[in-house]
Write a protein that holds these residues in place. Structure first.
Motif, mmCIF file in Angstrom:
data_model
loop_
_atom_site.group_PDB
_atom_site.id
_atom_site.type_symbol
_atom_site.label_atom_id
_atom_site.label_comp_id
_atom_site.label_asym_id
_atom_site.label_seq_id
_atom_site.Cartn_x
_atom_site.Cartn_y
_atom_site.Cartn_z
ATOM 1 N N ASP A 149 0.663 -0.815 -0.491
ATOM 2 C CA ASP A 149 0.556 -0.102 -0.362
ATOM 3 C C ASP A 149 0.662 1.460 0.113
ATOM 4 N N CYS A 150 2.188 1.738 -0.470
ATOM 5 C CA CYS A 150 3.214 2.244 -0.905
ATOM 6 C C CYS A 150 2.339 2.856 -2.037
ATOM 7 N N VAL A 151 2.194 4.294 -2.038
ATOM 8 C CA VAL A 151 2.150 5.822 -2.333
ATOM 9 C C VAL A 151 2.789 6.305 -3.696
ATOM 10 N N PHE A 152 3.794 6.157 -4.884
ATOM 11 C CA PHE A 152 4.370 6.806 -4.802
ATOM 12 C C PHE A 152 4.156 7.913 -5.393
ATOM 13 N N GLY A 153 4.382 9.253 -4.483
ATOM 14 C CA GLY A 153 5.071 10.761 -5.739
ATOM 15 C C GLY A 153 5.190 10.934 -6.803
ATOM 16 N N PRO A 154 4.940 11.970 -7.463
ATOM 17 C CA PRO A 154 5.067 12.205 -8.384
ATOM 18 C C PRO A 154 7.312 11.817 -9.210
ATOM 19 N N MET A 155 7.265 12.262 -10.034
ATOM 20 C CA MET A 155 9.035 11.643 -10.072
ATOM 21 C C MET A 155 9.913 13.166 -10.009
ATOM 22 N N ILE A 156 11.109 13.248 -9.093
ATOM 23 C CA ILE A 156 11.327 14.843 -8.984
ATOM 24 C C ILE A 156 12.787 14.694 -9.177
ATOM 25 N N LYS A 157 12.881 16.046 -10.650
ATOM 26 C CA LYS A 157 14.548 16.028 -10.491
ATOM 27 C C LYS A 157 14.922 16.742 -9.488
ATOM 28 N N GLN A 158 16.345 16.248 -9.033
ATOM 29 C CA GLN A 158 16.966 16.541 -7.859
ATOM 30 C C GLN A 158 18.203 17.495 -8.397
ATOM 31 N N ARG A 180 24.463 22.315 1.801
ATOM 32 C CA ARG A 180 23.635 21.729 0.595
ATOM 33 C C ARG A 180 22.950 23.012 -0.420
ATOM 34 N N ILE A 181 23.066 23.200 -1.986
ATOM 35 C CA ILE A 181 22.058 23.740 -2.046
ATOM 36 C C ILE A 181 21.035 22.705 -3.096
ATOM 37 N N ARG A 182 20.127 21.959 -2.913
ATOM 38 C CA ARG A 182 18.697 20.959 -3.713
ATOM 39 C C ARG A 182 17.987 22.322 -4.576
ATOM 40 N N VAL A 183 18.123 22.103 -5.915
ATOM 41 C CA VAL A 183 17.205 22.954 -6.144
ATOM 42 C C VAL A 183 16.342 20.966 -7.050
ATOM 43 N N ASN A 184 14.698 21.237 -7.211
ATOM 44 C CA ASN A 184 13.972 20.864 -7.336
ATOM 45 C C ASN A 184 12.817 20.830 -8.388
ATOM 46 N N ASP A 185 13.161 20.130 -9.211
ATOM 47 C CA ASP A 185 11.927 20.527 -10.912
ATOM 48 C C ASP A 185 12.471 21.580 -11.341
#
Length: 181
Positions: free
Chosen positions: A24-33, A56-61
């Motif tokens: 019952d794990c539901v996956f979220g949308p694919m994210i580019k990091q 760290r600086i992380r940029v999501n999508d």
């Protein structure tokens, strides 16, 4: 808050994702990091690992930007603080003024799900391959015991113990870079 993590090379990505869905794990949308790691001492892998603080600086999508400070307490174990920021460029300039320099960049696509109070990430890391991670944020508990419980869960969904990875993507990237020099 302490982040406790385990990681493994993912040999059968689709099979593992199917087993997680069956739980019952539901996956979220694919994210580019896009992750850029900054440290005071840049150079060899040995010099990188001698740092006590990793920023760290992380940029999501190409949209949301996060700044993270990690103080490593061991392999895949760290005290972590994270905040959303409005400008990658301004934060980077502030880091440069404080004496930090870019050490390594890690690009990946990630899908997330949750199970039993933990976050599970399926990652495709540029130049490294497929991985599965499981993270738990906690203020108490024995790290080794928690990691072992999490890996037993991995084994229950088909991840093999010999595929376990004890290093972060940043270190894996630096190892790969040193091998190609």
């Amino acid at each position: 808050m302490k982040e406790i993590e385990i990681k493994a090379k993912l040999v059968n990505r689709e099979g593992i994702m199917e087993r997680l869905k069956a739980l019952d794990c539901v996956f979220g949308p694919m994210i580019k990091q896009e992750d850029i790691v900054y440290v005071k001492n840049v150079g060899s892998l040995k010099e990188f690992c001698a740092n006590d603080v990793f920023l760290r600086i992380r940029v999501n999508d190409n949209k949301k930007v996060f700044f993270t400070l990690k103080k490593r307490d061991g392999n895949l174990e760290a005290t972590e603080h994270e905040v959303e920021i409005s400008s990658k460029g301004e934060m980077e300039q502030a880091l440069f003024l404080m004496g930090y320099r870019e050490a390594v960049q890690v690009n990946k696509t990630r899908v997330k799900t949750h199970f039993d109070g933990c976050e599970i990430c399926i990652d495709e890391v540029e130049d490294l391959g497929s991985f599965i991670e499981m993270e738990k944020l906690t203020e108490t508990g024995d790290v080794k015991t928690i990691q072992e419980e999490m890996f037993k869960f991995f084994e229950s969904i088909g991840v093999k113990r010999e595929d376990r990875v004890f290093l972060g993507y940043d270190i894996l990237m630096l190892q790969k870079r040193e091998q190609t020099i």
